[in-house]
Design a protein around this motif. Structure first.
Motif: not given
Length: 536
Positions: A406-434
């Motif tokens: 999980y990636v910290d997307v609000q570094p000014s307040q560490p560990g308060r907002v974490c996002r999965s590395t799967c959801s950081l791309t503009a579209g789905p990380f896995c295509l074709n229902n992967g």
């Protein structure tokens, strides 16, 4: 208990989705908006992970919420690739209230109600239709126009078949219009569960409403027995809780569990799941011998089957140092010699009997430990993201750090907002229902491709391999041979019909007289002019 379920034109039965090796069931739209969950099931529907509809589909090993132990229970059946599916028809009991209500847990600071999901679906209700409210009946107009607080609604659980679970604590009882009465001897909760579904359209009433009402009573002064010591508890209620606590520290070994290296990593899903199970085990063990538990904190898991170091906060506080020490001896003796066969309210003997225990150690927690568990990381008041690791520093202070994967997307307040590395791309990380999976070792995302797709992001269609071609060649040969046989049979049949028709249209045989064989012989031997013209 007062119960009433009424409806004017039928209710709609909505199915539940349900099971073989790990598989995934997408949101089906059978629940109200905001209450729907995607499900990841394990083999034979014994575990399930629930995730939001708009999130990446999660595996059991990557479940960001707690993985639940499940059973399809008596009103549903495990179905491959679907999960726990409601039986049709369901088993009805003597009253509608008994059919609908699975469990009611009453405590002095909270109440939990579990309703059979399959029964509620039979009557036309979904999770978003059910809420805590005033302990009196309401008309359809009153129910449909009410706007319950979000804390008054429930969630879906699968511990003993599909169930809707609603809970409230003393702190939010007023938000749900729960009526509380206190006098010198008792505390009473009066609780109402309401539900409505359907609508009135074009003068036709298709509405269904439900109302369940029950009370929970608690004595303000009572005695708890630990065997040799009889400590008195004169409870003083402050916001619904008994003031004063005693803290016990200890260690418990569950000998029929196998230790796994993941239990050394507090950020792993497996650690969180096992830690939850240990907290429930300890709570049930203390409750089984009559010791009420406020909370359990697991400080670590170690090898030796699976060993948990814990601190348990119990209420009420025991009076007198001598009595406290005697109580520890009795608690230890009772826990280590208890057989879980009696039906004690709140004790799940089936749950406890599936585990085998080594020696259970109980001792008084020292001041350092008692102070440590008041830290927000243990008290539940820390503001870390649910996907972050909370690390206590000193009394009242702590740090948050996003867990592996999980990636910290609000570094000014560490560990308060974490996002999965799967959801950081503009579209789905896995295509074709992967399905995106986070590697528990390095936290990097990878894809579990479906069907004939492959590639890092399931972007490619698999090329047919030589082995696959060789595997299907025999079938191709069989198909060609079968086609050839069919063509020959068709040609033979058509030709036979053709000759039969031609012979019938140009027959030289007489219509009457001798038999055909005689006529032919006559023509052969008695042709015109005495010649054998037919043979010539």
């Amino acid at each position: 208990m007062i119960e009433r379920v009424h409806g004017i034109i039928g209710v709609i039965l909505l199915g539940v989705i349900c099971c073989n090796a790990e598989f995934y069931v997408a949101c089906s739209g059978s629940e109200s908006t905001g209450f729907e969950k995607k499900l990841t099931w394990s083999n034979n529907c014994t575990q399930v992970c629930q995730s939001d509809c708009n999130s990446t589909m999660e595996t059991l090993s990557n479940c960001t919420t707690r993985v639940s132990q499940t059973s399809c229970g008596s009103t549903s059946t495990c179905v491959t690739n679907q999960g726990c599916v409601c039986n049709d028809p369901i088993a009805f009991k003597s009253t509608q209230a008994l059919t609908i209500t699975r469990d009611i847990y009453c405590y002095n600071s909270s109440v939990t109600v579990r309703l059979d999901k399959c029964a509620m679906k039979h009557y036309g209700f979904g999770l978003g239709d059910i809420f805590f409210g005033q302990p009196s009946d309401m008309t359809y107009a009153e129910v449909s126009s009410s706007s319950p607080n979000t804390s008054c609604y429930g969630s879906t659980v699968y511990t003993d078949g599909p169930m809707y679970q609603l809970s409230f604590t003393f702190g939010n009882k007023d938000l749900c219009n729960i009526v509380t009465e206190q006098n010198s001897s008792h505390l009473t909760f009066s609780v109402g569960v309401h539900a409505y579904a359907g609508a009135i359209a074009s003068g036709i009433d298709r509405t269904t409403t439900l109302f369940l009402q029950f009370d929970c009573h608690y004595p303000r002064t009572y005695t708890k027995s630990y065997g040799k010591v009889m400590p008195q508890c004169n409870e003083t209620f402050v916001n619904g809780s008994c003031t004063g606590s005693t803290f016990y520290a200890g260690r418990i070994a569950v000998t029929n569990l196998v230790f796994d290296e993941r239990l050394l990593d507090p950020s792993s899903t497996y650690y969180n799941y096992t830690s939850f199970a240990m907290r429930k085990i300890i709570t049930q063990l203390f409750l089984a011998i009559g010791v009420p538990v406020k909370r359990v904190v697991i400080f670590g898991l170690s090898n030796g089957s699976v060993v948990a170091d814990y601190v348990v906060e119990v209420a009420p506080a025991l009076g007198g140092a001598g009595n406290a020490q005697t109580a520890i001896q009795d608690i230890t003796q009772y826990i280590n010699n208890y057989t879980f066969t009696s039906q004690i309210p709140g004790v799940d003997s089936n749950f406890l009997n599936q585990y085998k225990f080594g020696a259970v150690i109980v001792k008084t927690a020292d001041a350092t430990v008692t102070q440590q568990i008041q830290n927000p990381c243990y008290s539940g008041t820390a503001t870390c993201d649910s996907r972050a690791i909370c690390t206590p520093l000193s009394l009242g202070s702590y740090t948050c750090q996003c867990a592996l994967g999980y990636v910290d997307v609000q570094p000014s307040q560490p560990g308060r907002v974490c996002r999965s590395t799967c959801s950081l791309t503009a579209g789905p990380f896995c295509l074709n229902n992967g399905i995106c999976i986070i590697n528990p070792t390095n936290g990097l995302p990878s894809c579990l491709c479906q069907g004939r797709y492959e590639g890092n992001n399931c972007e490619n269609i698999k090329q047919t391999t030589r082995e696959e071609v060789v595997a299907i060649l025999p079938w191709i040969a069989v198909g060609i041979l079968l086609l050839f046989v069919i063509v020959i049979m068709v040609m033979y049949t058509r030709r036979r019909r053709y000759f039969r028709k031609t012979f019938a249209d140009h027959s030289f045989l007489p219509d009457a007289g001798p038999s055909n064989s005689d006529a032919v012989v006559g023509l052969m031997h008695h042709g015109p002019g005495g010649h054998h013209s037919f043979l010539e």
